[in-house]
Design an enzyme around this catalytic site. Structure first.
Site, mmCIF file in Angstrom:
data_model
loop_
_atom_site.group_PDB
_atom_site.id
_atom_site.type_symbol
_atom_site.label_atom_id
_atom_site.label_comp_id
_atom_site.label_asym_id
_atom_site.label_seq_id
_atom_site.Cartn_x
_atom_site.Cartn_y
_atom_site.Cartn_z
ATOM 1 N N ASP A 58 1.155 -0.885 -0.118
ATOM 2 C CA ASP A 58 -0.067 0.361 -0.001
ATOM 3 C C ASP A 58 0.612 1.315 -0.287
ATOM 4 O OD1 ASP A 58 -1.969 -2.092 0.427
ATOM 5 O OD2 ASP A 58 -2.836 -0.948 2.620
ATOM 6 N N HIS A 116 4.217 -2.265 3.063
ATOM 7 C CA HIS A 116 4.061 -0.955 2.586
ATOM 8 C C HIS A 116 4.994 -0.783 1.915
ATOM 9 C CE1 HIS A 116 0.894 -0.741 5.429
ATOM 10 N NE2 HIS A 116 0.053 0.216 5.126
#
Ligand code: ZN
Length: 289
Positions: free
Chosen positions: A92, A249
């Protein structure tokens, strides 16, 4: 045959006979099958089965587990047998300055992943094109990743999502219909901006023909954990799930540094890394707003 050898033989035969009698009495002989039958006949709970180590029971246990929710960790799977088990690595908040490096690592091991992209770092937009070209799934995380912007109203959310999808189309040639909400569907931060918005948005996603997914394994890289800690968290999650949707991430350096260890461990133990397909193996956490 000399007399001495004959005596030894006689002693040997007697010893074997005595052993057989003792063994039969102790149940060492002739009870092997009976034990298996007994195990199978007695109704057992999953907890009870975990204490057993027979192959037959392990197989029974696996089929029992597969009917339960995949996001519930159990301790009965063989952690080193990834056969038939799927890992969806998801990233993400990017693309960002480490995304290219990550893509090179994934390419090296021919591992496919899923990117929930944003426009937080516009200079790296072209990484989205590379993600798609190299067989990864490109999905929407929002354009701004600003909670106030995306969670103040449903209109504001969709406006932001559409802006991101326009960039995705520009970079990849097509729009995405896969979404991950900033903070996940279970986030409570959104309540600060609009009461009940996650309940509304999760319904609207489906009405509009999109799919959304949360995760079943948290690498906890958002908490700036060390590389070692990220590896440990992800591997633990993989060991305890038939299907792992791993939250990471690609804007975190420690995450990029953890990837080779995670991938090597997974491949060595038979796990399959796949890119997500919208609508398949979607994980939905409990909505709290
Ligand atoms: Zn995010």
């Amino acid at each position: 045959m000399s007399k001495k050898v004959a005596v030894i033989s006689a002693v040997g035969i007697t010893a074997v006979a005595i052993f057989l009698i003792i063994a039969a009495n102790l149940g060492w002989i002739g009870s092997g099958n009976a034990e298996t039958t007994t195990t199978a006949a007695v109704p057992q709970t999953i907890t009870e089965i975990t204490t057993s180590s027979t192959t037959t029971t392990t197989t029974t246990t696996k089929s029992t587990i597969s009917t339960t929710k995949s996001d519930k960790p159990t301790k009965v799977m063989d952690p080193f047998d990834g056969t038939g088990r799927i890992v969806y690595l998801t990233f993400d908040d990017g693309p960002g300055k480490y995304t290219d490096q990550l893509l090179t690592i994934l390419k090296k091991y021919n591992v496919k992943a899923t990117f929930f992209v944003t426009n937080q770092f516009p200079a790296y937009q072209n990484c989205i094109a590379r993600e798609a070209a190299e067989g990864h799934t490109v999905a929407i995380h929002t354009y701004s990743h600003n909670y106030k912007t995306v969670y103040s109203s449903t209109e504001g959310y969709w406006k932001d999502v559409n802006k991101m999808n326009d960039i995705i189309q520009k970079q990849t040639g097509k729009k995405s219909n896969l979404i991950r909400f900033p903070g996940g569907a279970s986030n409570t931060v959104s309540r600060r901006y609009s009461d009940g918005i996650m309940t509304k948005l999760s319904k609207q996603v489906e009405e509009k023909g999109y799919y959304y997914t949360d995760w079943s394994v948290d690498s906890r890289d958002a908490e700036n954990k060390s590389t070692e800690s990220i590896v440990k968290n992800v591997v633990y999650g993989m060991k305890h799930n038939e299907v792992s949707v791993v939250l990471q991430h690609d804007i975190k350096k420690n995450t990029i540094d953890a990837m080779e260890q995670i991938i090597k461990w997974g491949l060595k133990n038979g796990y399959t890394f796949k890119a997500m397909t919208p609508g398949v193996d979607m994980v939905h956490q409990k909505i709290n707003n």
